[in-house]
Design a protein around this motif. Structure first.
Motif, PDB file in Angstrom:
ATOM      1  N   ASP A   9       0.858  -1.183   0.000  1.00 21.74           N
ATOM      2  CA  ASP A   9       0.000   0.000   0.000  1.00 21.74           C
ATOM      3  C   ASP A   9       0.896   1.235   0.000  1.00 21.74           C
ATOM      4  OD1 ASP A   9      -1.919   2.136   0.840  1.00 21.74           O
ATOM      5  OD2 ASP A   9      -3.255   0.415   1.111  1.00 21.74           O
ATOM      6  N   ASP A  10       0.490   2.283  -0.710  1.00 18.48           N
ATOM      7  CA  ASP A  10       1.318   3.489  -0.773  1.00 18.48           C
ATOM      8  C   ASP A  10       1.075   4.421   0.412  1.00 18.48           C
ATOM      9  OD1 ASP A  10      -1.253   3.946  -1.824  1.00 18.48           O
ATOM     10  OD2 ASP A  10      -0.577   5.767  -2.842  1.00 18.48           O
ATOM     11  N   GLU A  11       0.121   4.098   1.259  1.00 17.58           N
ATOM     12  CA  GLU A  11      -0.145   4.919   2.445  1.00 17.58           C
ATOM     13  C   GLU A  11       0.433   4.232   3.683  1.00 17.58           C
ATOM     14  OE1 GLU A  11      -4.066   6.493   2.958  1.00 17.58           O
ATOM     15  OE2 GLU A  11      -4.513   6.339   0.817  1.00 17.58           O
ATOM     16  N   GLU A  12       1.379   4.893   4.304  1.00 18.73           N
ATOM     17  CA  GLU A  12       2.085   4.304   5.438  1.00 18.73           C
ATOM     18  C   GLU A  12       1.153   3.988   6.598  1.00 18.73           C
ATOM     19  OE1 GLU A  12       5.950   5.239   8.327  1.00 18.73           O
ATOM     20  OE2 GLU A  12       5.477   6.543   6.618  1.00 18.73           O
ATOM     21  N   GLU A  13       0.146   4.836   6.818  1.00 17.65           N
ATOM     22  CA  GLU A  13      -0.782   4.607   7.916  1.00 17.65           C
ATOM     23  C   GLU A  13      -1.544   3.295   7.738  1.00 17.65           C
ATOM     24  OE1 GLU A  13      -3.418   7.817   8.596  1.00 17.65           O
ATOM     25  OE2 GLU A  13      -1.837   9.274   9.063  1.00 17.65           O
ATOM     26  N   ILE A  14      -1.945   3.021   6.490  1.00 12.65           N
ATOM     27  CA  ILE A  14      -2.680   1.777   6.223  1.00 12.65           C
ATOM     28  C   ILE A  14      -1.763   0.576   6.383  1.00 12.65           C
ATOM     29  CG2 ILE A  14      -3.896   0.458   4.446  1.00 12.65           C
ATOM     30  CD1 ILE A  14      -5.041   3.069   3.422  1.00 12.65           C
ATOM     31  N   LEU A  15      -0.520   0.688   5.894  1.00  7.22           N
ATOM     32  CA  LEU A  15       0.444  -0.401   6.069  1.00  7.22           C
ATOM     33  C   LEU A  15       0.643  -0.719   7.546  1.00  7.22           C
ATOM     34  CD1 LEU A  15       3.356   0.181   3.506  1.00  7.22           C
ATOM     35  CD2 LEU A  15       1.723  -1.706   3.541  1.00  7.22           C
ATOM     36  N   ASN A  16       0.804   0.312   8.339  1.00  8.58           N
ATOM     37  CA  ASN A  16       1.023   0.105   9.771  1.00  8.58           C
ATOM     38  C   ASN A  16      -0.225  -0.477  10.443  1.00  8.58           C
ATOM     39  OD1 ASN A  16       3.622   1.099   9.573  1.00  8.58           O
ATOM     40  ND2 ASN A  16       3.030   3.196  10.088  1.00  8.58           N
ATOM     41  N   PHE A  17      -1.396  -0.033  10.007  1.00 10.38           N
ATOM     42  CA  PHE A  17      -2.651  -0.569  10.538  1.00 10.38           C
ATOM     43  C   PHE A  17      -2.778  -2.060  10.219  1.00 10.38           C
ATOM     44  CE2 PHE A  17      -7.162  -1.555   9.470  1.00 10.38           C
ATOM     45  CZ  PHE A  17      -7.668  -1.559  10.764  1.00 10.38           C
ATOM     46  N   LEU A  18      -2.493  -2.423   8.967  1.00  9.31           N
ATOM     47  CA  LEU A  18      -2.568  -3.827   8.564  1.00  9.31           C
ATOM     48  C   LEU A  18      -1.548  -4.665   9.333  1.00  9.31           C
ATOM     49  CD1 LEU A  18      -2.940  -3.399   4.694  1.00  9.31           C
ATOM     50  CD2 LEU A  18      -4.686  -4.262   6.258  1.00  9.31           C
ATOM     51  N   GLU A  19      -0.368  -4.121   9.519  1.00 12.01           N
ATOM     52  CA  GLU A  19       0.664  -4.849  10.256  1.00 12.01           C
ATOM     53  C   GLU A  19       0.223  -5.118  11.694  1.00 12.01           C
ATOM     54  OE1 GLU A  19       5.489  -4.703  10.869  1.00 12.01           O
ATOM     55  OE2 GLU A  19       4.404  -2.810  10.655  1.00 12.01           O
ATOM     56  N   ARG A  20      -0.400  -4.121  12.334  1.00 14.44           N
ATOM     57  CA  ARG A  20      -0.876  -4.310  13.714  1.00 14.44           C
ATOM     58  C   ARG A  20      -1.937  -5.415  13.792  1.00 14.44           C
ATOM     59  NH1 ARG A  20      -0.767   1.350  13.743  1.00 14.44           N
ATOM     60  NH2 ARG A  20      -3.037   1.480  13.536  1.00 14.44           N
ATOM     61  N   ILE A  21      -2.790  -5.479  12.774  1.00 10.30           N
ATOM     62  CA  ILE A  21      -3.833  -6.506  12.745  1.00 10.30           C
ATOM     63  C   ILE A  21      -3.237  -7.909  12.624  1.00 10.30           C
ATOM     64  CG2 ILE A  21      -5.716  -7.466  11.340  1.00 10.30           C
ATOM     65  CD1 ILE A  21      -6.471  -4.639  10.559  1.00 10.30           C
ATOM     66  N   LEU A  22      -2.173  -8.019  11.816  1.00  7.32           N
ATOM     67  CA  LEU A  22      -1.712  -9.336  11.383  1.00  7.32           C
ATOM     68  C   LEU A  22      -0.458  -9.857  12.074  1.00  7.32           C
ATOM     69  CD1 LEU A  22      -2.201  -8.751   7.527  1.00  7.32           C
ATOM     70  CD2 LEU A  22      -3.748  -9.977   9.057  1.00  7.32           C
ATOM     71  N   ASN A  23       0.327  -8.973  12.708  1.00  8.33           N
ATOM     72  CA  ASN A  23       1.666  -9.413  13.123  1.00  8.33           C
ATOM     73  C   ASN A  23       1.690 -10.415  14.275  1.00  8.33           C
ATOM     74  OD1 ASN A  23       1.158  -7.784  15.314  1.00  8.33           O
ATOM     75  ND2 ASN A  23       2.747  -6.265  14.845  1.00  8.33           N
ATOM     76  N   SER A  24       0.571 -10.647  14.930  1.00  2.00           N
ATOM     77  CA  SER A  24       0.554 -11.676  15.978  1.00  2.00           C
ATOM     78  C   SER A  24       0.395 -13.083  15.399  1.00  2.00           C
ATOM     79  CB  SER A  24      -0.571 -11.398  16.978  1.00  2.00           C
ATOM     80  OG  SER A  24      -1.840 -11.497  16.348  1.00  2.00           O
ATOM     81  N   ARG A  25      -0.064 -13.154  14.151  1.00  2.00           N
ATOM     82  CA  ARG A  25      -0.312 -14.462  13.520  1.00  2.00           C
ATOM     83  C   ARG A  25       0.605 -14.751  12.334  1.00  2.00           C
ATOM     84  NH1 ARG A  25      -6.955 -14.969  13.357  1.00  2.00           N
ATOM     85  NH2 ARG A  25      -7.356 -13.886  15.336  1.00  2.00           N
ATOM     86  N   TYR A  26       1.201 -13.694  11.775  1.00  4.88           N
ATOM     87  CA  TYR A  26       1.993 -13.856  10.555  1.00  4.88           C
ATOM     88  C   TYR A  26       3.274 -13.030  10.628  1.00  4.88           C
ATOM     89  CZ  TYR A  26      -2.655 -15.367   9.092  1.00  4.88           C
ATOM     90  OH  TYR A  26      -3.865 -15.997   9.025  1.00  4.88           O
TER      91      TYR A  26
END
Length: 257
Positions: A9-26
């Motif tokens: 994603d070209d928006e850093e805020e969205i990338l960071n949001f997605l990472e927070r959602i997923l980083n406990s499982r992936y």
């Protein structure tokens, strides 16, 4: 190890949001456009891509098209995220090979469920192929490119199946691929090493021959490249949870019903 997911994603805020959602499982990798994502795919064994559609340099549609049409990456599931909620946009994404299309704004639960479902289904297909004597290798294909590759791979193994020394080096040479590329592709599609896949292919061919009832077990063992009947029997039982004799008897009983 946790599955490796690439977020684009070209928006850093969205990338960071997605990472927070997923980083406990992936395990997470990030890219800001399609070209950067392709460079990461060349270097890392990514198992799934979650990409925005509207991006500079290379958008999500073009990224998806490139992934699905490239032999090295065509097996990788792609989830497209987009604010475009028209039917035309959905159709375009799916026609390019996207495995899922999620509209923004989306719920965390929906995204997690979609990712889990895609990865779980792939694993189930792999396991079913490995434990089922007569299931063809092409059942693991998710794209036309994968199907073509698996068909060529299967035919190559079958033509050389009586060679007990067939390994990844010989296989790569015959298929005019680098050993590393062949290893990565086989591992990604089947979760098996080339040697493991060759061995299972030998056993599946043996199952076909045994089901035909025209050959003795020692003959089949030799025809599929095993050095001894005892080694063949041990491998067959380990893979399919029955001895060659038990398998032959079960097939005969099925045919008599």
């Amino acid at each position: 190890m946790l599955p490796l997911i690439l977020l684009v994603d070209d928006e850093e805020e969205i990338l960071n949001f997605l990472e927070r959602i997923l980083n406990s499982r992936y395990t997470i990798l990030k890219a800001t456009n399609g070209k950067e994502a392709l460079n990461i795919l060349e270097a890392e064994a990514v198992q799934l891509v979650v990409s925005d559609v509207m991006m500079p340099e290379m958008d999500g549609f073009e990224l998806c098209r490139t992934i699905k049409s490239t032999l090295d990456h065509s097996h990788v599931p792609v989830i497209l995220l987009t604010a475009k909620n028209t039917i035309q946009a959905k159709v375009e994404g799916l026609e390019l090979g996207a495995d899922a299309y999620i509209e923004k704004p989306f719920s965390k639960e929906h995204l997690l469920a979609q990712i889990s479902s895609l990865l779980k289904n792939r694993n189930m297909v792999r396991e079913f192929f490995a434990i089922s004597p007569l299931v063809h290798i092409k059942t693991m294909a998710h794209t036309r490119s994968d199907e073509k590759f698996l068909s060529t791979l299967h035919n190559t193994i079958m033509k050389n199946i009586d060679d007990p020394d067939l390994d990844v080096e010989k296989l790569a040479k015959i298929m005019t691929m680098s050993r590393i590329t062949l290893y990565r592709k086989i591992k990604a599609l089947s979760d098996l090493s080339p040697i493991e896949l060759i061995n299972i292919s030998r056993l599946k061919r043996a199952a076909e021959l045994l089901a035909g009832g025209e050959h003795r077990i020692y003959e089949v063992s030799d025809m599929v490249g095993f050095s001894s009947q005892s080694n063949f029997a041990r491998n067959f039982q380990k893979q399919f949870n029955m001895t060659p004799t038990e398998y032959m008897n079960s097939r005969q009983q099925e045919q008599q019903r």
